[in-house]
Design a protein around this motif. Structure first.
Motif, mmCIF file in Angstrom:
data_model
loop_
_atom_site.group_PDB
_atom_site.id
_atom_site.type_symbol
_atom_site.label_atom_id
_atom_site.label_comp_id
_atom_site.label_asym_id
_atom_site.label_seq_id
_atom_site.Cartn_x
_atom_site.Cartn_y
_atom_site.Cartn_z
ATOM 1 N N LEU A 129 116.239 10.599 -45.542
ATOM 2 C CA LEU A 129 115.026 11.143 -46.028
ATOM 3 C C LEU A 129 115.022 12.832 -45.871
ATOM 4 N N THR A 130 114.742 13.595 -47.056
ATOM 5 C CA THR A 130 114.713 14.881 -46.964
ATOM 6 C C THR A 130 113.196 15.453 -47.376
ATOM 7 N N GLY A 131 112.521 14.532 -48.054
ATOM 8 C CA GLY A 131 111.221 15.117 -48.326
ATOM 9 C C GLY A 131 110.589 13.943 -48.596
ATOM 10 N N LEU A 132 109.127 14.060 -48.541
ATOM 11 C CA LEU A 132 107.699 13.182 -48.687
ATOM 12 C C LEU A 132 106.811 14.265 -49.308
ATOM 13 N N TYR A 133 106.566 14.103 -50.473
ATOM 14 C CA TYR A 133 105.594 15.119 -50.955
ATOM 15 C C TYR A 133 104.210 14.029 -51.950
ATOM 16 N N MET A 134 103.190 14.931 -51.696
ATOM 17 C CA MET A 134 102.035 14.377 -52.573
ATOM 18 C C MET A 134 101.759 15.246 -53.702
ATOM 19 N N GLU A 135 101.044 14.738 -54.635
ATOM 20 C CA GLU A 135 100.817 15.359 -56.092
ATOM 21 C C GLU A 135 100.241 16.639 -55.585
ATOM 22 N N ARG A 136 100.787 17.663 -56.239
ATOM 23 C CA ARG A 136 100.058 18.881 -56.277
ATOM 24 C C ARG A 136 100.075 19.512 -54.905
ATOM 25 N N GLN A 137 100.837 19.188 -54.025
ATOM 26 C CA GLN A 137 101.348 19.508 -52.778
ATOM 27 C C GLN A 137 101.798 21.099 -52.564
ATOM 28 N N GLY A 159 101.531 28.053 -37.982
ATOM 29 C CA GLY A 159 100.967 27.630 -38.929
ATOM 30 C C GLY A 159 101.515 27.665 -40.366
ATOM 31 N N LEU A 160 102.360 28.754 -40.459
ATOM 32 C CA LEU A 160 103.092 28.798 -41.558
ATOM 33 C C LEU A 160 104.450 27.468 -41.684
ATOM 34 N N ALA A 161 105.037 27.421 -40.374
ATOM 35 C CA ALA A 161 106.020 26.612 -40.306
ATOM 36 C C ALA A 161 105.382 25.115 -40.566
ATOM 37 N N ASN A 162 104.120 24.960 -40.047
ATOM 38 C CA ASN A 162 103.602 23.629 -40.252
ATOM 39 C C ASN A 162 103.426 23.230 -41.906
ATOM 40 N N GLY A 163 102.829 24.329 -42.424
ATOM 41 C CA GLY A 163 102.817 24.184 -43.806
ATOM 42 C C GLY A 163 103.856 24.084 -44.694
ATOM 43 N N ARG A 164 105.017 24.379 -44.171
ATOM 44 C CA ARG A 164 106.264 24.186 -44.886
ATOM 45 C C ARG A 164 106.948 22.895 -44.373
ATOM 46 N N ASN A 165 106.396 21.960 -43.728
ATOM 47 C CA ASN A 165 106.936 20.825 -43.482
ATOM 48 C C ASN A 165 107.329 19.850 -44.538
ATOM 49 N N LEU A 213 89.230 21.790 -39.887
ATOM 50 C CA LEU A 213 90.313 21.187 -40.821
ATOM 51 C C LEU A 213 90.702 22.413 -41.622
ATOM 52 N N THR A 214 91.685 23.340 -41.018
ATOM 53 C CA THR A 214 92.148 24.524 -41.745
ATOM 54 C C THR A 214 93.378 24.030 -42.525
ATOM 55 N N GLY A 215 93.632 24.600 -43.679
ATOM 56 C CA GLY A 215 94.809 24.279 -44.407
ATOM 57 C C GLY A 215 95.572 22.799 -44.388
ATOM 58 N N TYR A 216 96.189 22.408 -45.222
ATOM 59 C CA TYR A 216 97.121 21.353 -45.280
ATOM 60 C C TYR A 216 97.691 21.485 -46.666
ATOM 61 N N GLY A 217 98.893 21.221 -46.601
ATOM 62 C CA GLY A 217 99.962 21.279 -47.999
ATOM 63 C C GLY A 217 99.476 20.255 -48.917
ATOM 64 N N GLY A 218 98.996 19.110 -48.328
ATOM 65 C CA GLY A 218 98.474 18.282 -49.436
ATOM 66 C C GLY A 218 97.073 18.201 -49.860
ATOM 67 N N GLY A 219 96.256 19.323 -49.158
ATOM 68 C CA GLY A 219 94.848 19.343 -49.479
ATOM 69 C C GLY A 219 93.947 18.930 -48.117
ATOM 70 N N VAL A 220 92.928 19.532 -47.724
ATOM 71 C CA VAL A 220 92.245 19.185 -46.772
ATOM 72 C C VAL A 220 91.641 17.995 -46.771
ATOM 73 N N GLU A 221 91.165 17.453 -48.022
ATOM 74 C CA GLU A 221 90.391 15.993 -48.306
ATOM 75 C C GLU A 221 91.588 15.067 -47.874
ATOM 76 N N ARG A 222 92.961 15.385 -48.052
ATOM 77 C CA ARG A 222 93.792 14.119 -47.622
ATOM 78 C C ARG A 222 93.843 14.412 -46.147
ATOM 79 N N LYS A 223 93.944 15.706 -45.567
ATOM 80 C CA LYS A 223 94.058 15.811 -44.152
ATOM 81 C C LYS A 223 92.854 14.966 -43.470
ATOM 82 N N ARG A 224 91.679 15.298 -44.073
ATOM 83 C CA ARG A 224 90.525 14.413 -43.372
ATOM 84 C C ARG A 224 90.860 13.177 -43.365
#
Length: 178
Positions: free
Chosen positions: A32-40, A122-128, A146-157
């Motif tokens: 596995l090289t990637g797992l992405y959400m819509e509009r991530q 934080g920048l590296a975390n966002g590029r996961n 709940l600061t930033g999340y590549g998939g959106g804060v609602e998904r993080k929550r």
């Protein structure tokens, strides 16, 4: 968790449904090289995903289903994470954050031996590239925000609430039957 470096022959991808919406799994040769959400944020263009093929992702799909069913807390899927050495160090440390727990960006920076690098962390975390499996959602702001999340804060929550609920239900004592 097994990490590997390799040259890819044919990239493959599939899309699976989840409580967070569709997830796109990307990989090659069973890794596995990637797992992405819509509009991530930082999601690569779909033209880089290769051929659609669900078969190579059977184990990843099974483990994600178990996670969302509340019966899995850790993943054991071969990964190939492409990034700088610093990013890979951050992503490796994310795997050490226990299910249902959070740490701050500063704590994560301290754990990797770079206490003044919380912004870079934080920048590296966002590029996961493999969200959920490499649990970047477990990193929060210094005050628990709940600061930033590549998939959106609602998904993080959603992910954090889900894990806390599972953890609480697991810890709930059972009462003897009378």
């Amino acid at each position: 968790m097994r990490y590997t470096t390799m040259r890819y022959t044919t990239m493959r991808y599939t899309t699976v449904e989840s409580p967070l919406g569709p997830l796109t799994l990307v990989g090659s040769d069973g890794v596995l090289t990637g797992l992405y959400m819509e509009r991530q944020r930082h999601r690569p263009g779909e033209e880089s995903f290769g051929e659609r093929d669900e078969a190579p992702f059977a184990e990843a799909i099974r483990q994600l289903e178990e996670y969302f069913a509340g019966t899995r807390e850790e993943f054991d899927i071969p990964l190939a994470l492409h990034g700088t050495p610093f990013q890979r160090r951050v992503w490796a440390e994310l795997r050490e954050i226990p299910f249902g727990e959070t740490i701050s960006y500063r704590e994560l920076a301290e754990r990797i031996g770079r206490p003044t690098a919380s912004r870079a962390v934080g920048l590296a975390n966002g590029r996961n590239p493999v969200s959920i499996i490499v649990p970047c959602h477990r990193v929060v702001g210094a005050g628990g925000d709940l600061t930033g999340y590549g998939g959106g804060v609602e998904r993080k929550r959603h992910l954090l609430d889900f894990e806390r609920d599972r953890q609480w239900n697991r810890a709930e004592p059972t009462l003897p039957l009378l």
